[in-house]
Design a protein around this motif. Structure first.
Motif, PDB file in Angstrom:
ATOM      1  N   UNK A   1       0.922  -1.223   0.040  1.00  0.00           N
ATOM      2  CA  UNK A   1      -0.010  -0.168  -0.035  1.00  0.00           C
ATOM      3  C   UNK A   1       0.691   1.267  -0.034  1.00  0.00           C
ATOM      4  N   UNK A   2       1.892   1.245   0.966  1.00  0.00           N
ATOM      5  CA  UNK A   2       2.569   2.486   0.821  1.00  0.00           C
ATOM      6  C   UNK A   2       3.538   2.633  -0.437  1.00  0.00           C
ATOM      7  N   UNK A   3       3.710   1.558  -0.967  1.00  0.00           N
ATOM      8  CA  UNK A   3       4.489   1.813  -2.343  1.00  0.00           C
ATOM      9  C   UNK A   3       3.644   2.322  -3.589  1.00  0.00           C
TER      10      UNK A   3
ATOM     11  N   UNK B   1       2.740   9.567  -5.982  1.00  0.00           N
ATOM     12  CA  UNK B   1       3.005  10.974  -5.559  1.00  0.00           C
ATOM     13  C   UNK B   1       4.510  11.589  -5.951  1.00  0.00           C
ATOM     14  N   UNK B   2       5.271  10.646  -6.231  1.00  0.00           N
ATOM     15  CA  UNK B   2       6.808  11.021  -6.496  1.00  0.00           C
ATOM     16  C   UNK B   2       7.063  11.441  -7.900  1.00  0.00           C
ATOM     17  N   UNK B   3       6.019  11.931  -8.801  1.00  0.00           N
ATOM     18  CA  UNK B   3       6.291  12.335  -9.947  1.00  0.00           C
ATOM     19  C   UNK B   3       6.874  13.836 -10.012  1.00  0.00           C
TER      20      UNK B   3
ATOM     21  N   UNK C   1      -2.751  15.953  -8.178  1.00  0.00           N
ATOM     22  CA  UNK C   1      -3.362  14.739  -7.697  1.00  0.00           C
ATOM     23  C   UNK C   1      -2.413  13.655  -7.949  1.00  0.00           C
ATOM     24  N   UNK C   2      -2.795  12.653  -6.992  1.00  0.00           N
ATOM     25  CA  UNK C   2      -1.875  11.480  -7.190  1.00  0.00           C
ATOM     26  C   UNK C   2      -2.208  10.914  -8.582  1.00  0.00           C
ATOM     27  N   UNK C   3      -1.001  10.305  -9.132  1.00  0.00           N
ATOM     28  CA  UNK C   3      -1.449   9.456 -10.452  1.00  0.00           C
ATOM     29  C   UNK C   3      -2.068   8.295 -10.175  1.00  0.00           C
ATOM     30  N   UNK C   4      -3.230   8.023 -10.998  1.00  0.00           N
ATOM     31  CA  UNK C   4      -3.975   6.979 -10.724  1.00  0.00           C
ATOM     32  C   UNK C   4      -3.294   5.546 -11.095  1.00  0.00           C
ATOM     33  N   UNK C   5      -3.524   4.584 -10.559  1.00  0.00           N
ATOM     34  CA  UNK C   5      -2.835   3.353 -10.363  1.00  0.00           C
ATOM     35  C   UNK C   5      -3.225   2.639 -11.864  1.00  0.00           C
TER      36      UNK C   5
ATOM     37  N   UNK D   1      -0.552   6.004 -17.225  1.00  0.00           N
ATOM     38  CA  UNK D   1       0.781   6.216 -17.905  1.00  0.00           C
ATOM     39  C   UNK D   1       1.696   6.835 -16.895  1.00  0.00           C
ATOM     40  N   UNK D   2       1.113   7.991 -16.259  1.00  0.00           N
ATOM     41  CA  UNK D   2       1.994   8.693 -15.315  1.00  0.00           C
ATOM     42  C   UNK D   2       2.529   7.693 -14.108  1.00  0.00           C
ATOM     43  N   UNK D   3       1.641   6.470 -13.793  1.00  0.00           N
ATOM     44  CA  UNK D   3       1.876   5.786 -12.604  1.00  0.00           C
ATOM     45  C   UNK D   3       3.440   5.025 -12.893  1.00  0.00           C
ATOM     46  N   UNK D   4       3.081   4.407 -14.395  1.00  0.00           N
ATOM     47  CA  UNK D   4       4.270   3.552 -15.052  1.00  0.00           C
ATOM     48  C   UNK D   4       5.494   4.323 -15.313  1.00  0.00           C
ATOM     49  N   UNK D   5       5.322   5.579 -15.590  1.00  0.00           N
ATOM     50  CA  UNK D   5       6.399   6.366 -15.610  1.00  0.00           C
ATOM     51  C   UNK D   5       7.425   6.648 -14.346  1.00  0.00           C
ATOM     52  N   UNK D   6       6.369   6.954 -13.259  1.00  0.00           N
ATOM     53  CA  UNK D   6       7.043   7.062 -12.056  1.00  0.00           C
ATOM     54  C   UNK D   6       8.032   5.891 -11.717  1.00  0.00           C
ATOM     55  N   UNK D   7       7.150   4.563 -12.051  1.00  0.00           N
ATOM     56  CA  UNK D   7       7.801   3.604 -11.757  1.00  0.00           C
ATOM     57  C   UNK D   7       9.115   3.256 -12.306  1.00  0.00           C
ATOM     58  N   UNK D   8       9.086   3.613 -13.589  1.00  0.00           N
ATOM     59  CA  UNK D   8      10.496   3.903 -14.606  1.00  0.00           C
ATOM     60  C   UNK D   8      11.333   4.449 -14.042  1.00  0.00           C
TER      61      UNK D   8
END
Length: 509
Positions: free
Chosen positions: A127-129, A135-137, A225-229, A232-239
């Protein structure tokens, strides 16, 4: 007897404390609506809507239950892989084996002993991840802008940064203006332009004067706003997070590979020389730091680091010839420092030695004036007449046999056997022991003296009633002093002791 007992040695250096083994060996369910027996009826629109909603709730409950079961199965699987002990706490070391190197207690600043934090949990971690990654974008946007700034992607921006850096270095009092100006120009001005956008002018339309920002707002306020799970932005943050972890690992390993051999005393001569140089530099800066031109130093450092990011300079530095030159310069610097350390630093090859002590206590009944003293135990304390343990009524602590006396933890015996301390008067005077008789010849016993005045004084005090042990000790001291001054006849008391010493030396962990 505990390992923290005090001991003394007839030298100026402190000594370890021996260990003694005690004589006793202690150390929710979906509810389905009922239907009529065989009656049939038409389903109205409202009932159909209720039916669909109930089906949706059942599906949601089923998905939630399935998710919980999946988490439980995953936790059960990880419980077989992860260690069983609590990873957040550090348990005290095992003190039963003094020769074990694990007895050295190392402080873990991440332990819950210092900071109370939740324990590790797979659901909490997941959950924390997800919350963190959505939010880390903004941090990665800042990182990309800094990379573009210092790699001269747009030279005008880099030159503007150098101008600002110059103003701050020349006049450091402008430094508090930077965060305020950044908030104005990079946060509030873009937010205002979002609420008051410029009109779209197409070719051929009438001329409209642009730049009038008065009037009511024409657009909604910009919100972050936080990127939805699974967006595209969520996976960019993961990258970006993946790449940042790799960059951190590379920098971490590079710093450790450079600093660790110099500072971990694997080469004691080299680390000792570096320590002396840093100490001298610290003392010099402590005295003369105010004389250095810090404005010029920071100005040149900023210009140098920014210039090193230019593509042409990076291409020049990454050539094999320059890489070899830098490697040779580092190697020659390390070699000169190493040769200097070998010439000027001398490390003693012998192990550190100390001397430990133990007191042999013997006892006899107080009323038996002509009886023989019998061996009682070996203790780290002499159990003198005015010692706190003696006044409070505690019995001496120790072991009855010499063989049970162990060297301190991390030390070993350097002498083959114990040696009787023939200078009995010296350790008695060092401890300020009074009310005893000292043998300067023979077996070197230090025997208690029993004064009749002391006995009568104790009876009178017991009749007096309620005073603490501190008052008892003060009274006994006074009685002993008076008896000593008046030469009151005395006889030997119930305890006597003598001191044994033995050498120890440090051993590697």
């Amino acid at each position: 007897m505990g390992s923290n007992a005090e001991s003394l040695v007839n030298r100026d250096t402190p000594i370890p404390v021996v260990q003694l083994h005690p004589a006793d060996g202690s150390t929710p369910t979906a509810v389905t609506p009922s239907t009529d027996g065989g009656s049939s009826h038409r389903l109205s629109a409202s009932k159909l809507k209720d039916k669909l909603e109930s089906l949706g709730e059942k599906k949601h409950d089923h998905d939630t239950t399935s998710s919980r079961m999946g988490d439980k199965m995953f936790n059960l699987l990880l419980s077989q892989v992860l260690p069983t002990e609590d990873l957040s706490d550090t348990s005290p070391p095992d003190t039963t084996d003094p020769s074990s190197s694990s007895n050295i207690r190392i402080k873990d600043r991440r332990s819950r002993t210092y900071v109370s934090r939740p324990n590790f949990s797979i659901p909490t971690m997941s959950s924390n991840f997800r919350r963190f990654n959505s939010r880390i974008g903004v941090a990665f946007i800042l990182q990309n802008r800094l990379i573009r700034l210092f790699t001269w992607t747009q030279p005008t921006q880099t030159l503007s940064f150098l101008f600002v850096w110059t103003f701050v270095c020349v006049d450091p009092y402008l430094l508090p203006v930077l965060p305020l100006a950044s908030c104005l120009f990079f946060v509030m001005v873009p937010s205002f332009l979002t609420r008051h956008p410029e009109p779209d002018i197409a070719v051929g339309d009438a001329d409209i004067w642009q730049g009038n920002l008065g009037g009511p707002p024409l657009a909604g306020a910009r919100t972050i706003k936080p990127a939805p799970e699974f967006s595209k932005d969520f996976f960019r943050n993961m990258r970006d997070l993946q790449n940042v972890m790799e960059d951190f690992s590379r920098v971490h390993d590079a710093v450790l590979s450079f600093l660790t051999p110099l500072t971990n005393f694997s080469n004691e001569n080299l680390s000792s020389m570096l320590y002396i140089l840093l100490l001298l530099l610290s003392c010099t800066l402590f005295i003369s730091a105010h004389l250095l031109p810090w404005r010029l130093i920071f100005l040149l450092a900023g210009y140098t680091l920014t210039a090193l990011g230019h593509p042409s300079i990076q291409a020049l530095l990454t050539t094999p010839e320059h890489e070899q030159i830098l490697s040779e310069a580092e190697h020659s610097l390390r070699s000169s420092l190493f040769s200097l350390s070998k010439r000027d630093i001398e490390i003693s090859p012998t192990n550190e030695t100390r001397e430990v002590e133990i007191f042999e206590l013997q006892h006899r009944a107080l009323h038996d004036e002509h009886g023989e003293y019998e061996s009682f135990m070996f203790s780290a304390s002499p159990y003198s007449p005015l010692s706190p343990a003696r006044i409070s009524g505690d019995r001496p602590r120790g072991t009855p046999f010499f063989e049970d006396v162990l060297p301190p933890r991390g030390w070993r015996w350097s002498d083959k056997k114990w040696t009787l301390d023939l200078l009995s008067r010296e350790w008695v005077e060092d401890r300020c022991v009074t009310g005893v008789e000292v043998e300067v010849e023979g077996e070197r016993w230090v025997t208690d003296l029993h004064y009749e005045v002391l006995e009568s004084g104790g009876k009178g005090h017991r009749k007096g009633g309620s005073k603490g042990s501190k008052d008892v000790g003060e009274m006994e001291k006074e009685v002993l002093r008076r008896a000593w001054e008046r030469s009151v006849p005395s006889r030997k008391g119930e305890w006597r002791r003598r001191r044994w010493v033995r050498g120890v030396e440090r051993v590697g962990a």
